[in-house]
Design a protein around this motif. Structure first.
Motif, PDB file in Angstrom:
ATOM      1  N   GLY A 217       0.811  -1.214   0.000  1.00 43.34           N
ATOM      2  CA  GLY A 217       0.000   0.000   0.000  1.00 43.34           C
ATOM      3  C   GLY A 217       0.842   1.261   0.000  1.00 43.34           C
ATOM      4  N   TRP A 218       2.007   1.221   0.683  1.00 43.19           N
ATOM      5  CA  TRP A 218       2.897   2.386   0.712  1.00 43.19           C
ATOM      6  C   TRP A 218       3.506   2.633  -0.665  1.00 43.19           C
ATOM      7  CZ3 TRP A 218       2.176   5.326   4.673  1.00 43.19           C
ATOM      8  CH2 TRP A 218       1.820   4.773   5.913  1.00 43.19           C
ATOM      9  N   LEU A 219       3.907   1.580  -1.346  1.00 41.35           N
ATOM     10  CA  LEU A 219       4.477   1.732  -2.684  1.00 41.35           C
ATOM     11  C   LEU A 219       3.429   2.244  -3.671  1.00 41.35           C
ATOM     12  CD1 LEU A 219       6.579  -1.569  -2.876  1.00 41.35           C
ATOM     13  CD2 LEU A 219       7.451   0.747  -2.536  1.00 41.35           C
TER      14      LEU A 219
ATOM     15  N   GLY B 139       3.408  10.534  -6.713  1.00 40.63           N
ATOM     16  CA  GLY B 139       4.308  11.011  -7.756  1.00 40.63           C
ATOM     17  C   GLY B 139       3.568  11.380  -9.028  1.00 40.63           C
ATOM     18  N   MET B 140       2.626  10.547  -9.425  1.00 45.33           N
ATOM     19  CA  MET B 140       1.828  10.834 -10.608  1.00 45.33           C
ATOM     20  C   MET B 140       1.056  12.140 -10.436  1.00 45.33           C
ATOM     21  SD  MET B 140      -1.143   8.496 -12.376  1.00 45.33           S
ATOM     22  CE  MET B 140      -2.201   8.637 -10.929  1.00 45.33           C
ATOM     23  N   MET B 141       0.479  12.330  -9.265  1.00 45.37           N
ATOM     24  CA  MET B 141      -0.292  13.533  -8.992  1.00 45.37           C
ATOM     25  C   MET B 141       0.588  14.777  -9.037  1.00 45.37           C
ATOM     26  SD  MET B 141      -2.871  14.213  -5.797  1.00 45.37           S
ATOM     27  CE  MET B 141      -1.569  14.082  -4.573  1.00 45.37           C
ATOM     28  N   THR B 142       1.783  14.687  -8.473  1.00 45.31           N
ATOM     29  CA  THR B 142       2.695  15.828  -8.474  1.00 45.31           C
ATOM     30  C   THR B 142       3.122  16.187  -9.892  1.00 45.31           C
ATOM     31  OG1 THR B 142       3.532  15.191  -6.300  1.00 45.31           O
ATOM     32  CG2 THR B 142       4.892  16.688  -7.591  1.00 45.31           C
ATOM     33  N   GLY B 143       3.454  15.178 -10.690  1.00 45.43           N
ATOM     34  CA  GLY B 143       3.837  15.445 -12.074  1.00 45.43           C
ATOM     35  C   GLY B 143       2.728  16.113 -12.860  1.00 45.43           C
ATOM     36  N   ASP B 144       1.504  15.625 -12.707  1.00 43.99           N
ATOM     37  CA  ASP B 144       0.369  16.231 -13.412  1.00 43.99           C
ATOM     38  C   ASP B 144       0.123  17.659 -12.947  1.00 43.99           C
ATOM     39  OD1 ASP B 144      -0.296  14.180 -15.148  1.00 43.99           O
ATOM     40  OD2 ASP B 144      -1.501  13.139 -13.666  1.00 43.99           O
TER      41      ASP B 144
ATOM     42  N   ILE C 187      11.709   9.316 -19.886  1.00 49.78           N
ATOM     43  CA  ILE C 187      12.894   8.604 -19.389  1.00 49.78           C
ATOM     44  C   ILE C 187      12.840   8.487 -17.874  1.00 49.78           C
ATOM     45  CG2 ILE C 187      15.409   8.595 -19.344  1.00 49.78           C
ATOM     46  CD1 ILE C 187      14.137   8.243 -22.132  1.00 49.78           C
ATOM     47  N   LEU C 188      12.444   9.577 -17.219  1.00 51.00           N
ATOM     48  CA  LEU C 188      12.347   9.585 -15.763  1.00 51.00           C
ATOM     49  C   LEU C 188      11.362   8.539 -15.260  1.00 51.00           C
ATOM     50  CD1 LEU C 188      13.045  10.968 -13.041  1.00 51.00           C
ATOM     51  CD2 LEU C 188      11.140  12.535 -13.471  1.00 51.00           C
ATOM     52  N   LEU C 189      10.355   8.239 -16.050  1.00 50.37           N
ATOM     53  CA  LEU C 189       9.350   7.267 -15.652  1.00 50.37           C
ATOM     54  C   LEU C 189       9.963   5.918 -15.311  1.00 50.37           C
ATOM     55  CD1 LEU C 189       6.324   6.376 -15.463  1.00 50.37           C
ATOM     56  CD2 LEU C 189       6.455   5.877 -17.903  1.00 50.37           C
ATOM     57  N   ALA C 190      10.972   5.494 -16.042  1.00 50.31           N
ATOM     58  CA  ALA C 190      11.496   4.134 -15.900  1.00 50.31           C
ATOM     59  C   ALA C 190      12.713   4.015 -14.993  1.00 50.31           C
ATOM     60  CB  ALA C 190      11.846   3.581 -17.283  1.00 50.31           C
ATOM     61  N   VAL C 191      13.601   4.994 -15.033  1.00 50.12           N
ATOM     62  CA  VAL C 191      14.908   4.841 -14.381  1.00 50.12           C
ATOM     63  C   VAL C 191      14.816   4.523 -12.886  1.00 50.12           C
ATOM     64  CG1 VAL C 191      17.041   6.040 -13.785  1.00 50.12           C
ATOM     65  CG2 VAL C 191      16.143   6.181 -16.119  1.00 50.12           C
ATOM     66  N   PRO C 192      14.009   5.225 -12.080  1.00 52.90           N
ATOM     67  CA  PRO C 192      14.005   4.932 -10.644  1.00 52.90           C
ATOM     68  C   PRO C 192      13.568   3.509 -10.296  1.00 52.90           C
ATOM     69  CG  PRO C 192      13.056   7.090 -11.056  1.00 52.90           C
ATOM     70  CD  PRO C 192      13.193   6.414 -12.380  1.00 52.90           C
ATOM     71  N   PHE C 193      12.758   2.886 -11.140  1.00 55.13           N
ATOM     72  CA  PHE C 193      12.301   1.530 -10.848  1.00 55.13           C
ATOM     73  C   PHE C 193      13.431   0.505 -10.961  1.00 55.13           C
ATOM     74  CE2 PHE C 193       8.313   3.652 -11.490  1.00 55.13           C
ATOM     75  CZ  PHE C 193       7.416   2.962 -10.686  1.00 55.13           C
TER      76      PHE C 193
ATOM     77  N   LEU D 257      11.686   6.363  -4.576  1.00 56.53           N
ATOM     78  CA  LEU D 257      12.025   6.101  -5.972  1.00 56.53           C
ATOM     79  C   LEU D 257      10.770   5.930  -6.827  1.00 56.53           C
ATOM     80  CD1 LEU D 257      15.030   3.611  -5.596  1.00 56.53           C
ATOM     81  CD2 LEU D 257      15.121   6.019  -6.277  1.00 56.53           C
ATOM     82  N   VAL D 258       9.796   5.212  -6.289  1.00 55.03           N
ATOM     83  CA  VAL D 258       8.540   5.011  -7.025  1.00 55.03           C
ATOM     84  C   VAL D 258       7.830   6.338  -7.249  1.00 55.03           C
ATOM     85  CG1 VAL D 258       6.227   4.027  -6.852  1.00 55.03           C
ATOM     86  CG2 VAL D 258       8.212   2.614  -6.322  1.00 55.03           C
ATOM     87  N   ALA D 259       7.825   7.209  -6.237  1.00 60.84           N
ATOM     88  CA  ALA D 259       7.179   8.515  -6.371  1.00 60.84           C
ATOM     89  C   ALA D 259       7.866   9.359  -7.439  1.00 60.84           C
ATOM     90  CB  ALA D 259       7.187   9.241  -5.032  1.00 60.84           C
ATOM     91  N   VAL D 260       9.195   9.369  -7.436  1.00 60.80           N
ATOM     92  CA  VAL D 260       9.947  10.141  -8.428  1.00 60.80           C
ATOM     93  C   VAL D 260       9.676   9.605  -9.834  1.00 60.80           C
ATOM     94  CG1 VAL D 260      12.253  10.734  -9.258  1.00 60.80           C
ATOM     95  CG2 VAL D 260      11.745  10.832  -6.808  1.00 60.80           C
ATOM     96  N   GLY D 261       9.768   8.289  -9.989  1.00 66.11           N
ATOM     97  CA  GLY D 261       9.530   7.708 -11.298  1.00 66.11           C
ATOM     98  C   GLY D 261       8.117   7.948 -11.803  1.00 66.11           C
ATOM     99  N   SER D 262       7.134   7.837 -10.927  1.00 69.53           N
ATOM    100  CA  SER D 262       5.737   7.975 -11.344  1.00 69.53           C
ATOM    101  C   SER D 262       5.390   9.381 -11.795  1.00 69.53           C
ATOM    102  CB  SER D 262       4.808   7.544 -10.207  1.00 69.53           C
ATOM    103  OG  SER D 262       4.989   6.171  -9.901  1.00 69.53           O
ATOM    104  N   SER D 263       6.192  10.366 -11.409  1.00 72.30           N
ATOM    105  CA  SER D 263       5.961  11.719 -11.923  1.00 72.30           C
ATOM    106  C   SER D 263       6.131  11.751 -13.438  1.00 72.30           C
ATOM    107  CB  SER D 263       6.905  12.723 -11.254  1.00 72.30           C
ATOM    108  OG  SER D 263       8.257  12.458 -11.615  1.00 72.30           O
TER     109      SER D 263
END
Length: 410
Positions: free
Chosen positions: A246-248, A255-260, A281-287, A302-308
């Motif tokens: 649930g945390w992930l 992250g998605m919300m912040t990017g939008d 590119i940012l979407l994939a690298v942190p994963f 990392l998941v939050a950063v990537g999901s942006s």
């Protein structure tokens, strides 16, 4: 530049936003609850991913059968009916002692309806907000997805530690049911955008026109494949982290919300396109960090950063609308959503199968690397389409849309 305050001042937009938010809260609570139930009962990463993301496969049925309803049906009627259907289906999940197969079937039924509803919703958004507010409105709608995923996944994860799964499913039922009066009384009863019968034939007539255009194919690929491969990573959060998943999931939604928020509110049209090149590119690298044995807190960051990086879709959807005639905009956005969700389901199942053969961590790493590779390969064809000097037309499609349609007319 328009602001969120301006679009939320519109009563219809508020109703559309709230109805969408409630539906997303219900679906996230339901999916996490069912995935944890199946994972606890079977210990199979494949089955857990299938229950959580498999219903996305039903989206392709909506895209290929009744997606023409996005432009040929009255929007308020369709959205209200689908919210009621969702409430009934989730209520059955809560009230009845069902086996895993029946639960999946109900989830598929809801997903089929939602695939049609997405086209109706996005087409209606074009009419509810002004022409230059579409991206901001789409960003606000995406923010509701992110916010409700945070609330849905986070709340469900916490509640499941104290309450029974059926109780959490009843809460999800309440969210779906509450959306019904909000949509029914908050939206104006509009006529259909296109005078035609909602049917399989009409759906495929529109799909052929849309898929036959060389200008939209790179956009559809960019909106489905890189995102879908990262969803394959997310599909393995439950077998990877168990109750901590649930945390992930909440971090990904944040992250998605912040990017939008940043891309939709603060960047200009040209700025969104420049940012989109790097966000893919940012979407994939942190994963790729899942290859290391890191604490959940670090992985959540990392998941939050990537999901942006999902925010790259905003500029791609903007151009997709620009290149589409007005009478097909609901269908093209519904088709894009259905293709994207179908890809999510297929990739989630493949990720689950790979994790069963290996383990979740290396499977997540493989799918993140695949997303990065696809984004690199799509860079050149996508740049040609996204370059505003490479095409002619206004934000309503105009001459560019008309000319691009000539590519597929006999």
């Amino acid at each position: 530049m328009s602001t969120y305050r301006q679009i939320f001042a519109k009563r219809e937009f508020r109703s559309l936003w709230i109805g969408s938010a409630l539906g997303n809260a219900s679906s996230t609570m339901t999916s996490l609850t069912l995935a944890l139930m199946v994972d606890a009962a079977t210990g199979s990463a494949l089955l857990a991913a299938l229950v959580m993301f498999g219903p996305s496969l039903a989206q392709v049925l909506g895209a290929s059968t009744l997606m023409s309803a996005a432009d040929t049906a009255r929007p308020r009627r369709v959205l209200t009916m689908l919210a009621g259907l969702s409430a009934i289906a989730v209520g059955a999940q809560a009230a009845l002692d069902l086996n895993a197969g029946t639960r999946l079937l109900l989830a598929l039924l809801v997903a089929y309806g939602l695939s049609i509803g997405s086209g109706v919703r996005w087409g209606l958004l074009n009419e509810v907000v002004d022409q230059d507010q579409f991206v901001l409105g789409r960003s606000a709608m995406n923010l509701s997805v992110g916010a409700m995923q945070i609330a849905g996944f986070g709340t469900a994860g916490l509640l499941l530690q104290a309450l029974s799964p059926s109780t959490v499913l009843w809460l999800a039922t309440g969210c779906s049911a509450l959306a019904v009066p909000i949509l029914r009384f908050g939206l104006r009863d509009r006529d259909a955008r296109r005078v035609a019968r909602t049917s399989f034939t009409e759906t495929w007539r529109g799909n052929r026109r849309l898929l036959g255009r060389a200008s939209t194919r790179p956009l559809l690929l960019a909106l489905t494949l890189p995102n879908g491969l990262i969803v394959g990573c997310e599909a393995l959060f439950v077998p990877y982290a168990g109750p901590d998943a649930g945390w992930l999931l909440a971090a990904g939604a944040a992250g998605m919300m912040t990017g939008d928020l940043v891309v939709g509110r603060f960047l200009s049209r040209s700025g969104r396109r420049v940012a989109g090149r790097w966000l893919r590119i940012l979407l994939a690298v942190p994963f790729l960090g899942f290859a290391l044995d890191l604490p959940i807190a670090v992985l959540s960051v990392l998941v939050a950063v990537g999901s942006s990086g999902y925010a790259a879709s905003l500029s791609q959807q903007e151009v997709l609308v620009d290149l589409t005639p007005a009478d097909l905009r609901g269908q093209v956005l519904g088709l894009e959503s259905a293709l994207r969700m179908t890809t999510f389901g297929i990739v989630a199942i493949l990720a689950g199968a790979l994790a069963d053969l290996t383990s979740p961590a290396p499977a997540i790493t493989v799918f993140a690397a695949a997303s990065l590779l696809v984004s690199v390969v799509l860079t050149r064809p996508l740049s040609r389409v996204m370059n505003p000097q490479a095409r002619i037309g206004s934000t309503h499609g105009g001459r560019a849309a008309a000319e691009s349609l000539e590519e597929v007319r006999p």
